[in-house]
Design a protein around this motif. Structure first.
Motif, short mmCIF file in Angstrom:
data_model
loop_
_atom_site.label_atom_id
_atom_site.label_comp_id
_atom_site.label_asym_id
_atom_site.label_seq_id
_atom_site.Cartn_x
_atom_site.Cartn_y
_atom_site.Cartn_z
N MET A 1 42.37 -6.88 -57.55
CA MET A 1 41.56 -6.50 -56.41
C MET A 1 42.50 -6.21 -55.23
O MET A 1 43.38 -7.00 -54.93
CB MET A 1 40.59 -7.63 -56.08
N SER A 2 42.28 -5.10 -54.59
CA SER A 2 43.12 -4.74 -53.45
C SER A 2 42.77 -5.62 -52.25
O SER A 2 41.72 -6.27 -52.21
CB SER A 2 42.95 -3.26 -53.10
N LEU A 3 43.65 -5.61 -51.28
CA LEU A 3 43.44 -6.41 -50.07
C LEU A 3 42.19 -5.95 -49.32
O LEU A 3 41.42 -6.77 -48.82
CB LEU A 3 44.68 -6.35 -49.18
N ARG A 4 41.97 -4.64 -49.28
CA ARG A 4 40.77 -4.10 -48.62
C ARG A 4 39.50 -4.61 -49.30
O ARG A 4 38.55 -5.02 -48.62
CB ARG A 4 40.75 -2.57 -48.72
N GLU A 5 39.48 -4.55 -50.63
CA GLU A 5 38.31 -5.02 -51.37
C GLU A 5 38.09 -6.51 -51.15
O GLU A 5 36.96 -6.97 -51.00
CB GLU A 5 38.48 -4.73 -52.87
N ARG A 6 39.19 -7.26 -51.14
CA ARG A 6 39.10 -8.70 -50.91
C ARG A 6 38.54 -9.00 -49.53
O ARG A 6 37.70 -9.89 -49.36
CB ARG A 6 40.48 -9.31 -51.08
N LEU A 7 38.98 -8.25 -48.52
CA LEU A 7 38.45 -8.43 -47.16
C LEU A 7 36.95 -8.16 -47.13
O LEU A 7 36.19 -8.90 -46.50
CB LEU A 7 39.17 -7.50 -46.18
N GLN A 8 36.54 -7.08 -47.79
CA GLN A 8 35.13 -6.72 -47.82
C GLN A 8 34.29 -7.81 -48.49
O GLN A 8 33.24 -8.20 -47.97
CB GLN A 8 34.97 -5.38 -48.57
N GLU A 9 34.79 -8.31 -49.63
CA GLU A 9 34.06 -9.37 -50.35
C GLU A 9 34.03 -10.66 -49.54
O GLU A 9 33.00 -11.34 -49.49
CB GLU A 9 34.71 -9.63 -51.72
N ASP A 10 35.14 -11.01 -48.90
CA ASP A 10 35.18 -12.23 -48.08
C ASP A 10 34.26 -12.11 -46.88
O ASP A 10 33.65 -13.10 -46.46
CB ASP A 10 36.61 -12.52 -47.63
N MET A 11 34.15 -10.92 -46.32
CA MET A 11 33.25 -10.72 -45.19
C MET A 11 31.79 -10.94 -45.63
O MET A 11 31.03 -11.62 -44.95
CB MET A 11 33.42 -9.32 -44.59
N LYS A 12 31.44 -10.39 -46.78
CA LYS A 12 30.08 -10.59 -47.29
C LYS A 12 29.80 -12.07 -47.56
O LYS A 12 28.73 -12.58 -47.23
CB LYS A 12 29.89 -9.79 -48.58
N ALA A 13 30.79 -12.75 -48.15
CA ALA A 13 30.63 -14.18 -48.45
C ALA A 13 30.48 -14.98 -47.16
O ALA A 13 29.67 -15.91 -47.09
CB ALA A 13 31.82 -14.68 -49.25
N ALA A 14 31.25 -14.64 -46.15
CA ALA A 14 31.16 -15.35 -44.86
C ALA A 14 29.80 -15.11 -44.21
O ALA A 14 29.23 -16.00 -43.58
CB ALA A 14 32.29 -14.90 -43.93
N MET A 15 29.27 -13.89 -44.36
CA MET A 15 27.93 -13.60 -43.81
C MET A 15 26.88 -14.45 -44.52
O MET A 15 26.02 -15.04 -43.86
CB MET A 15 27.59 -12.12 -44.01
N ARG A 16 26.96 -14.49 -45.86
CA ARG A 16 25.98 -15.26 -46.63
C ARG A 16 26.05 -16.75 -46.30
O ARG A 16 25.03 -17.43 -46.24
CB ARG A 16 26.22 -15.05 -48.13
N ALA A 17 27.28 -17.25 -46.12
CA ALA A 17 27.47 -18.68 -45.85
C ALA A 17 27.32 -19.02 -44.37
O ALA A 17 27.42 -20.18 -43.99
CB ALA A 17 28.85 -19.11 -46.34
N ARG A 18 27.10 -18.01 -43.55
CA ARG A 18 26.95 -18.17 -42.11
C ARG A 18 28.17 -18.85 -41.47
O ARG A 18 28.04 -19.73 -40.62
CB ARG A 18 25.68 -18.92 -41.76
N GLU A 19 29.36 -18.45 -41.93
CA GLU A 19 30.62 -18.96 -41.37
C GLU A 19 31.05 -18.02 -40.26
O GLU A 19 31.80 -17.07 -40.48
CB GLU A 19 31.70 -19.02 -42.46
N SER A 20 30.59 -18.30 -39.04
CA SER A 20 30.80 -17.36 -37.94
C SER A 20 32.27 -17.19 -37.56
O SER A 20 32.71 -16.07 -37.28
CB SER A 20 29.99 -17.78 -36.72
N THR B 1 51.18 -2.58 -48.03
CA THR B 1 52.27 -3.21 -47.27
C THR B 1 52.05 -3.07 -45.76
O THR B 1 52.39 -3.97 -45.01
CB THR B 1 53.64 -2.60 -47.64
N GLU B 2 51.47 -1.95 -45.35
CA GLU B 2 51.20 -1.76 -43.92
C GLU B 2 50.09 -2.71 -43.45
O GLU B 2 50.14 -3.22 -42.33
CB GLU B 2 50.80 -0.31 -43.65
N ILE B 3 49.12 -2.95 -44.31
CA ILE B 3 48.05 -3.90 -43.98
C ILE B 3 48.63 -5.31 -43.87
O ILE B 3 48.27 -6.07 -42.96
CB ILE B 3 46.91 -3.82 -45.01
N LEU B 4 49.54 -5.66 -44.77
CA LEU B 4 50.19 -6.97 -44.69
C LEU B 4 50.97 -7.10 -43.38
O LEU B 4 51.00 -8.17 -42.78
CB LEU B 4 51.14 -7.17 -45.88
N GLY B 5 51.58 -6.01 -42.93
CA GLY B 5 52.28 -6.01 -41.66
C GLY B 5 51.34 -6.31 -40.50
O GLY B 5 51.69 -7.03 -39.56
N ILE B 6 50.14 -5.74 -40.57
CA ILE B 6 49.14 -6.00 -39.52
C ILE B 6 48.72 -7.47 -39.55
O ILE B 6 48.60 -8.11 -38.50
CB ILE B 6 47.91 -5.07 -39.70
#
Length: 149
Positions: free
Chosen positions: A1-20, A47-52
């Motif tokens: 899973m790419s970092l972008r996909e992981r961010l997207q999935e983690d964002m959805k999980a945080a929304m569902r769990a209400r982790e503001s 690599t550029e995303i990791l730099g950010i």
């Protein structure tokens, strides 16, 4: 899973769990990535995303130390919580032994002879170490190794 996909999935999980806090931090990271893509008019590589991510962590560390110096532990704790969330997106850090071995290999491969070659060595190491080692520590180690010859 790419970092972008992981961010997207983690964002959805945080929304569902209400982790503001987590949701806010992930959105802030995605906004920084999107801003850089708009500025550069292209899609960023992993690599550029990791730099950010590294840059945002460094900013948070600086802010936390300033808040602690200014007697604001509440704000420092918030920054440190964001550091913990952002750090999850970095690869596994290198051990000191592995770091020393990479530095030694790079110095011998580039035939670096002294402090004047420090930039060349650091530029060669940067892509391999992105997100896996503190570049300030790497610079110190390279400098010491080149000065001692």
């Amino acid at each position: 899973m790419s970092l972008r996909e992981r961010l997207q999935e983690d964002m959805k999980a945080a929304m569902r769990a209400r982790e503001s806090e987590r949701l806010t931090t992930i959105r802030m990271l995605q906004a920084a990535i999107k801003q850089r893509e708009v500025d550069d008019r292209r899609s960023l590589e992993e690599t550029e995303i990791l730099g950010i991510v590294e840059k945002l962590i460094k900013q948070r560390k600086d802010s936390a130390s300033q808040f602690r110096a200014g007697q604001r532990p509440d704000l420092a704790d918030k920054e440190e919580a964001e550091i913990a969330i952002l750090s999850a997106y970095l690869p596994e850090p290198l051990s000191m032994e592995a770091l020393d071995a990479l530095i030694a290999e790079s110095i011998s491969r580039l035939e670096a002879a002294g402090p004047k070659d420090m930039g060349k060595v650091l530029n060669a190491l940067r892509p391999q170490l992105l997100g896996r080692a503190d570049m300030a520590l790497v610079a110190e180690k390279v400098k010491a190794r080149l000065n001692n010859g």
